[in-house]
Design a protein around this motif. Structure first.
Motif, PDB file in Angstrom:
ATOM      1  N   PHE A  22       0.826  -1.207   0.000  1.00 27.58           N
ATOM      2  CA  PHE A  22       0.000   0.000   0.000  1.00 27.58           C
ATOM      3  C   PHE A  22       0.863   1.262   0.000  1.00 27.58           C
ATOM      4  N   LEU A  23       1.976   1.222   0.696  1.00 25.91           N
ATOM      5  CA  LEU A  23       2.902   2.351   0.666  1.00 25.91           C
ATOM      6  C   LEU A  23       3.518   2.504  -0.723  1.00 25.91           C
ATOM      7  N   ALA A  24       3.902   1.400  -1.337  1.00 22.23           N
ATOM      8  CA  ALA A  24       4.506   1.450  -2.674  1.00 22.23           C
ATOM      9  C   ALA A  24       3.512   1.978  -3.706  1.00 22.23           C
ATOM     10  N   LEU A  25       2.262   1.570  -3.609  1.00 22.60           N
ATOM     11  CA  LEU A  25       1.247   2.069  -4.531  1.00 22.60           C
ATOM     12  C   LEU A  25       1.060   3.571  -4.350  1.00 22.60           C
ATOM     13  N   ASP A  26       1.030   4.026  -3.117  1.00 19.09           N
ATOM     14  CA  ASP A  26       0.938   5.454  -2.825  1.00 19.09           C
ATOM     15  C   ASP A  26       2.119   6.187  -3.455  1.00 19.09           C
ATOM     16  N   ALA A  27       3.326   5.664  -3.264  1.00 18.30           N
ATOM     17  CA  ALA A  27       4.521   6.308  -3.818  1.00 18.30           C
ATOM     18  C   ALA A  27       4.460   6.351  -5.346  1.00 18.30           C
ATOM     19  N   ALA A  28       4.002   5.292  -5.965  1.00 17.74           N
ATOM     20  CA  ALA A  28       3.941   5.246  -7.436  1.00 17.74           C
ATOM     21  C   ALA A  28       2.933   6.252  -7.988  1.00 17.74           C
ATOM     22  N   ALA A  32       3.844   9.599 -10.076  1.00 18.38           N
ATOM     23  CA  ALA A  32       3.293   9.854 -11.413  1.00 18.38           C
ATOM     24  C   ALA A  32       2.662  11.247 -11.469  1.00 18.38           C
ATOM     25  N   ASN A  33       1.933  11.626 -10.431  1.00 17.16           N
ATOM     26  CA  ASN A  33       1.363  12.975 -10.378  1.00 17.16           C
ATOM     27  C   ASN A  33       2.466  14.023 -10.369  1.00 17.16           C
ATOM     28  N   ALA A  34       3.504  13.772  -9.597  1.00 16.75           N
ATOM     29  CA  ALA A  34       4.618  14.717  -9.525  1.00 16.75           C
ATOM     30  C   ALA A  34       5.239  14.925 -10.898  1.00 16.75           C
ATOM     31  N   LEU A  35       5.506  13.838 -11.595  1.00 15.94           N
ATOM     32  CA  LEU A  35       6.104  13.941 -12.927  1.00 15.94           C
ATOM     33  C   LEU A  35       5.194  14.691 -13.897  1.00 15.94           C
ATOM     34  N   ALA A  36       3.899  14.402 -13.824  1.00 17.06           N
ATOM     35  CA  ALA A  36       2.953  15.095 -14.707  1.00 17.06           C
ATOM     36  C   ALA A  36       2.937  16.587 -14.410  1.00 17.06           C
ATOM     37  N   TYR A  37       2.898  16.953 -13.141  1.00 14.28           N
ATOM     38  CA  TYR A  37       2.869  18.367 -12.773  1.00 14.28           C
ATOM     39  C   TYR A  37       4.156  19.075 -13.183  1.00 14.28           C
ATOM     40  N   LEU A  38       5.281  18.380 -13.049  1.00 15.13           N
ATOM     41  CA  LEU A  38       6.564  18.988 -13.408  1.00 15.13           C
ATOM     42  C   LEU A  38       6.735  19.105 -14.922  1.00 15.13           C
ATOM     43  N   SER A  52       0.695  27.601 -13.590  1.00 18.59           N
ATOM     44  CA  SER A  52       1.754  26.620 -13.811  1.00 18.59           C
ATOM     45  C   SER A  52       2.771  26.652 -12.674  1.00 18.59           C
ATOM     46  N   GLY A  53       2.977  27.811 -12.058  1.00 11.54           N
ATOM     47  CA  GLY A  53       3.888  27.894 -10.910  1.00 11.54           C
ATOM     48  C   GLY A  53       3.412  27.051  -9.740  1.00 11.54           C
ATOM     49  N   LEU A  54       2.107  27.077  -9.503  1.00 11.85           N
ATOM     50  CA  LEU A  54       1.539  26.255  -8.437  1.00 11.85           C
ATOM     51  C   LEU A  54       1.776  24.778  -8.736  1.00 11.85           C
ATOM     52  N   LEU A  55       1.520  24.373  -9.973  1.00 13.51           N
ATOM     53  CA  LEU A  55       1.710  22.961 -10.317  1.00 13.51           C
ATOM     54  C   LEU A  55       3.178  22.555 -10.250  1.00 13.51           C
ATOM     55  N   LEU A  56       4.082  23.450 -10.639  1.00 13.84           N
ATOM     56  CA  LEU A  56       5.510  23.146 -10.510  1.00 13.84           C
ATOM     57  C   LEU A  56       5.892  22.947  -9.043  1.00 13.84           C
ATOM     58  N   ALA A  57       5.414  23.823  -8.181  1.00  4.74           N
ATOM     59  CA  ALA A  57       5.719  23.699  -6.750  1.00  4.74           C
ATOM     60  C   ALA A  57       5.122  22.413  -6.179  1.00  4.74           C
ATOM     61  N   LEU A  58       3.874  22.127  -6.538  1.00  3.17           N
ATOM     62  CA  LEU A  58       3.245  20.891  -6.075  1.00  3.17           C
ATOM     63  C   LEU A  58       3.989  19.680  -6.609  1.00  3.17           C
ATOM     64  N   GLY A  59       4.400  19.744  -7.878  1.00  3.00           N
ATOM     65  CA  GLY A  59       5.139  18.637  -8.468  1.00  3.00           C
ATOM     66  C   GLY A  59       6.447  18.375  -7.741  1.00  3.00           C
ATOM     67  N   ALA A  60       7.171  19.429  -7.400  1.00  2.00           N
ATOM     68  CA  ALA A  60       8.435  19.268  -6.671  1.00  2.00           C
ATOM     69  C   ALA A  60       8.186  18.674  -5.284  1.00  2.00           C
ATOM     70  N   ALA A  66       6.909  11.424  -2.614  1.00  2.00           N
ATOM     71  CA  ALA A  66       6.842  10.086  -3.214  1.00  2.00           C
ATOM     72  C   ALA A  66       8.136   9.323  -2.961  1.00  2.00           C
ATOM     73  N   GLY A  67       9.267  10.003  -3.077  1.00  2.00           N
ATOM     74  CA  GLY A  67      10.545   9.355  -2.793  1.00  2.00           C
ATOM     75  C   GLY A  67      10.637   8.872  -1.361  1.00  2.00           C
ATOM     76  N   CYS A  68      10.189   9.687  -0.426  1.00  2.00           N
ATOM     77  CA  CYS A  68      10.215   9.304   0.990  1.00  2.00           C
ATOM     78  C   CYS A  68       9.293   8.119   1.262  1.00  2.00           C
ATOM     79  N   VAL A  69       8.091   8.150   0.706  1.00  2.00           N
ATOM     80  CA  VAL A  69       7.152   7.039   0.900  1.00  2.00           C
ATOM     81  C   VAL A  69       7.700   5.782   0.227  1.00  2.00           C
ATOM     82  N   GLY A  70       8.326   5.936  -0.931  1.00  2.00           N
ATOM     83  CA  GLY A  70       8.926   4.794  -1.613  1.00  2.00           C
ATOM     84  C   GLY A  70      10.049   4.172  -0.794  1.00  2.00           C
ATOM     85  N   LEU A  71      10.879   5.007  -0.179  1.00  2.00           N
ATOM     86  CA  LEU A  71      11.941   4.483   0.691  1.00  2.00           C
ATOM     87  C   LEU A  71      11.351   3.744   1.890  1.00  2.00           C
ATOM     88  N   LEU A  72      10.283   4.269   2.426  1.00  2.00           N
ATOM     89  CA  LEU A  72       9.613   3.605   3.548  1.00  2.00           C
ATOM     90  C   LEU A  72       9.048   2.254   3.111  1.00  2.00           C
TER      91      LEU A  72
END
Length: 141
Positions: A22-28, A32-38, A52-60, A66-72
């Protein structure tokens, strides 16, 4: 949610593996949302009625999260405190999404639907993660 339903969703009855999935699915999904926003902040911003600035900030932010949840999720035994922090962060994200929609954002119809949809999905992740965590704590590990 029953133990059988959780096991069916996770495709395992082993609590630790269930939680990690469930954590891995959340991270994935978050990644994916992060990449799309970026990558598509301009077109998505126009479609959602957001800057677009808001989406860039949200994407970052989402990329780091996502990286932190993926590591967990990659840990053989995700610490309960860290999992609770993810659950609470997900619930906070969903709450802020609804508040922002009501008080701050002026999205297009697509943007409003997307905001509600992603908040519901994130809440679902939080509930699944919490249920799996409780299941693991209740088992004799």
């Amino acid at each position: 949610m029953s133990t059988h339903q959780l096991a069916a969703l996770a495709r395992t009855a082993e609590p630790r593996l269930m939680l990690r999935r469930f954590l891995a699915l959340d991270a994935a999904v978050t990644g994916a949302n992060a990449l799309a926003y970026l990558a598509l902040s301009g077109p998505l911003g126009r479609w959602f009625g957001a800057g677009s600035g808001l989406l860039l900030a949200l994407g970052a932010f989402l990329a780091v999260y996502a990286g932190c949840v993926g590591l967990l999720a990659a840990r053989p035994r995700p610490p309960a405190l860290a999992v609770r922090a993810v659950v609470e962060a997900n619930l906070a994200w969903a709450a802020v999404s609804f508040v922002a929609l009501l008080l701050w954002l002026t999205p297009t119809a697509a943007g409003a639907v997307w905001t509600v949809l992603q908040a519901v999905v994130v809440t679902g992740f939080a509930l699944l993660q919490y249920a799996a965590l409780r299941r693991g704590q209740g088992s004799s590990e």
